[in-house]
Design a protein around this motif. Sequence first.
Motif, short mmCIF file in Angstrom:
data_model
loop_
_atom_site.label_atom_id
_atom_site.label_comp_id
_atom_site.label_asym_id
_atom_site.label_seq_id
_atom_site.Cartn_x
_atom_site.Cartn_y
_atom_site.Cartn_z
N CYS A 74 0.82 -1.22 0.00
CA CYS A 74 0.00 0.00 0.00
C CYS A 74 0.86 1.27 0.00
CB CYS A 74 -0.95 -0.01 1.19
SG CYS A 74 -2.25 -1.25 1.09
N GLN A 75 2.04 1.17 0.56
CA GLN A 75 2.94 2.32 0.60
C GLN A 75 3.66 2.54 -0.73
OE1 GLN A 75 5.65 1.61 3.86
NE2 GLN A 75 4.00 1.51 5.37
N SER A 76 3.90 1.46 -1.46
CA SER A 76 4.77 1.57 -2.64
C SER A 76 4.08 1.32 -3.98
CB SER A 76 5.95 0.61 -2.50
OG SER A 76 5.51 -0.74 -2.38
N THR A 77 2.81 0.96 -3.96
CA THR A 77 2.07 0.75 -5.21
C THR A 77 0.66 1.32 -5.09
OG1 THR A 77 0.91 -1.35 -4.78
CG2 THR A 77 3.27 -1.49 -5.32
N SER A 78 -0.05 1.31 -6.19
CA SER A 78 -1.44 1.80 -6.18
C SER A 78 -2.44 0.65 -6.08
CB SER A 78 -1.71 2.62 -7.45
OG SER A 78 -1.53 1.80 -8.61
N ALA A 93 -7.83 -9.02 10.85
CA ALA A 93 -8.63 -8.05 10.12
C ALA A 93 -8.28 -6.63 10.57
CB ALA A 93 -10.12 -8.31 10.33
N PHE A 94 -8.13 -6.42 11.87
CA PHE A 94 -7.81 -5.09 12.38
C PHE A 94 -6.40 -4.67 11.97
CE2 PHE A 94 -10.57 -7.07 15.73
CZ PHE A 94 -11.75 -6.60 15.16
N ALA A 95 -5.47 -5.63 12.03
CA ALA A 95 -4.10 -5.33 11.62
C ALA A 95 -4.06 -4.98 10.14
CB ALA A 95 -3.20 -6.53 11.92
N GLY A 96 -4.84 -5.70 9.33
CA GLY A 96 -4.90 -5.41 7.90
C GLY A 96 -5.48 -4.04 7.63
N LEU A 97 -6.48 -3.65 8.41
CA LEU A 97 -7.10 -2.34 8.30
C LEU A 97 -6.07 -1.25 8.52
CD1 LEU A 97 -9.99 -0.95 8.11
CD2 LEU A 97 -9.90 -0.92 10.61
N ARG A 98 -5.26 -1.42 9.57
CA ARG A 98 -4.24 -0.44 9.87
C ARG A 98 -3.14 -0.42 8.80
NH1 ARG A 98 -4.85 3.61 13.02
NH2 ARG A 98 -2.70 3.54 13.76
N ALA A 99 -2.89 -1.56 8.20
CA ALA A 99 -1.82 -1.66 7.19
C ALA A 99 -2.22 -1.04 5.86
CB ALA A 99 -1.43 -3.12 6.98
N GLY A 100 -3.51 -0.79 5.66
CA GLY A 100 -3.96 -0.15 4.43
C GLY A 100 -4.82 -1.00 3.53
N ALA A 101 -5.22 -2.18 4.01
CA ALA A 101 -6.08 -3.04 3.19
C ALA A 101 -7.39 -2.34 2.85
CB ALA A 101 -6.36 -4.35 3.92
N SER A 102 -7.88 -2.57 1.66
CA SER A 102 -9.13 -1.95 1.23
C SER A 102 -10.35 -2.75 1.65
CB SER A 102 -9.14 -1.80 -0.30
OG SER A 102 -8.16 -0.90 -0.72
N ALA A 103 -10.17 -4.05 1.89
CA ALA A 103 -11.33 -4.89 2.17
C ALA A 103 -10.90 -6.21 2.79
CB ALA A 103 -12.12 -5.14 0.88
N ARG A 207 -8.02 5.92 0.52
CA ARG A 207 -8.16 4.93 -0.54
C ARG A 207 -9.59 4.43 -0.72
NH1 ARG A 207 -3.13 2.23 -1.68
NH2 ARG A 207 -4.23 0.28 -2.10
N ASP A 208 -10.36 4.34 0.39
CA ASP A 208 -11.67 3.71 0.30
C ASP A 208 -12.51 4.02 1.54
OD1 ASP A 208 -10.75 1.88 2.36
OD2 ASP A 208 -9.60 0.93 0.77
N ARG A 209 -13.72 3.45 1.58
CA ARG A 209 -14.67 3.73 2.65
C ARG A 209 -14.18 3.21 4.00
NH1 ARG A 209 -20.04 4.50 0.40
NH2 ARG A 209 -20.95 3.68 2.31
N VAL A 210 -13.45 2.12 4.00
CA VAL A 210 -12.95 1.60 5.28
C VAL A 210 -12.02 2.62 5.92
CG1 VAL A 210 -11.58 -0.21 6.37
CG2 VAL A 210 -13.19 -0.80 4.55
N GLN A 211 -11.14 3.22 5.14
CA GLN A 211 -10.24 4.23 5.69
C GLN A 211 -11.00 5.48 6.10
OE1 GLN A 211 -6.87 4.97 3.15
NE2 GLN A 211 -5.86 3.07 3.78
N VAL A 212 -12.09 5.79 5.41
CA VAL A 212 -12.93 6.93 5.82
C VAL A 212 -13.50 6.67 7.22
CG1 VAL A 212 -15.07 8.19 5.37
CG2 VAL A 212 -13.53 7.64 3.48
N ALA A 213 -13.94 5.43 7.44
CA ALA A 213 -14.50 5.08 8.75
C ALA A 213 -13.46 5.21 9.85
CB ALA A 213 -15.07 3.66 8.71
N VAL A 214 -12.24 4.74 9.59
CA VAL A 214 -11.17 4.88 10.57
C VAL A 214 -10.87 6.35 10.82
CG1 VAL A 214 -8.73 4.43 11.01
CG2 VAL A 214 -10.15 2.65 10.00
#
Length: 230
Positions: A74-78, A93-103, A207-214
Amino acid sequence: MSDATNLRVLLVDDQPLIRLGFRLVLEGAGIDIVGEASDGEQGLEFARQLQPDVVLMDVRMPVMNGIDATGYICQSTSAKVIILTTFDIDEYAFAGLRAGASAFLLKDAQPEELVKAVCSVVKGDSIVAPRMTARLIEEYTKTKKVDGYIPNPLYSKEVALLTPREKDTVLAIACGLSNTEIAQKFFVSEATVKSHVSSVLSKLNLRDRVQVAVFAYESGLVQPGGNSSA
């Protein structure tokens, strides 16, 4: 599925049979599998080389786990990253959310769900059921209740960029509402909601709605427990 055409996906999982299953499903929908990796480090290398649209990422793998790989990707690609989980709610799931996962996607998801997930994240939509998103965020913010909740002051400038209706949209997303439900809540069209969501993503560089929620929680717009500061 017309919107699947020309999508490029990288599969990262240490189990060949699982990768094969995903390949058969996605290629059957016209999606191009550009590569397969058996661990997180190889997945990161392939993601940088191949520049896929979406990465399907397992969590438990040798050499480098999927959470760390997700963060680097997530840091080095789109590329959009979909974390593959065994349970609907767990620490990965929570760790993935923090790492930048979209879903997040369950490994036993139906074939049509997998295809829909890949197509949706490319468009910036959330493929996590809205109510599940709310549960994820609720669990994620529990840790902030222990020593008292303090919003991150670094977000104050970003919050100031939002219009009142955009703030309302952020709050609604944090509550797990879908675009249809947001439209009904504010008596506007779904097209208007999509416009607001797009503007929020652009202004906040998310990037997405999940990050908006965070963001809603970390900025203080919504506090743990569901209280709104607006």
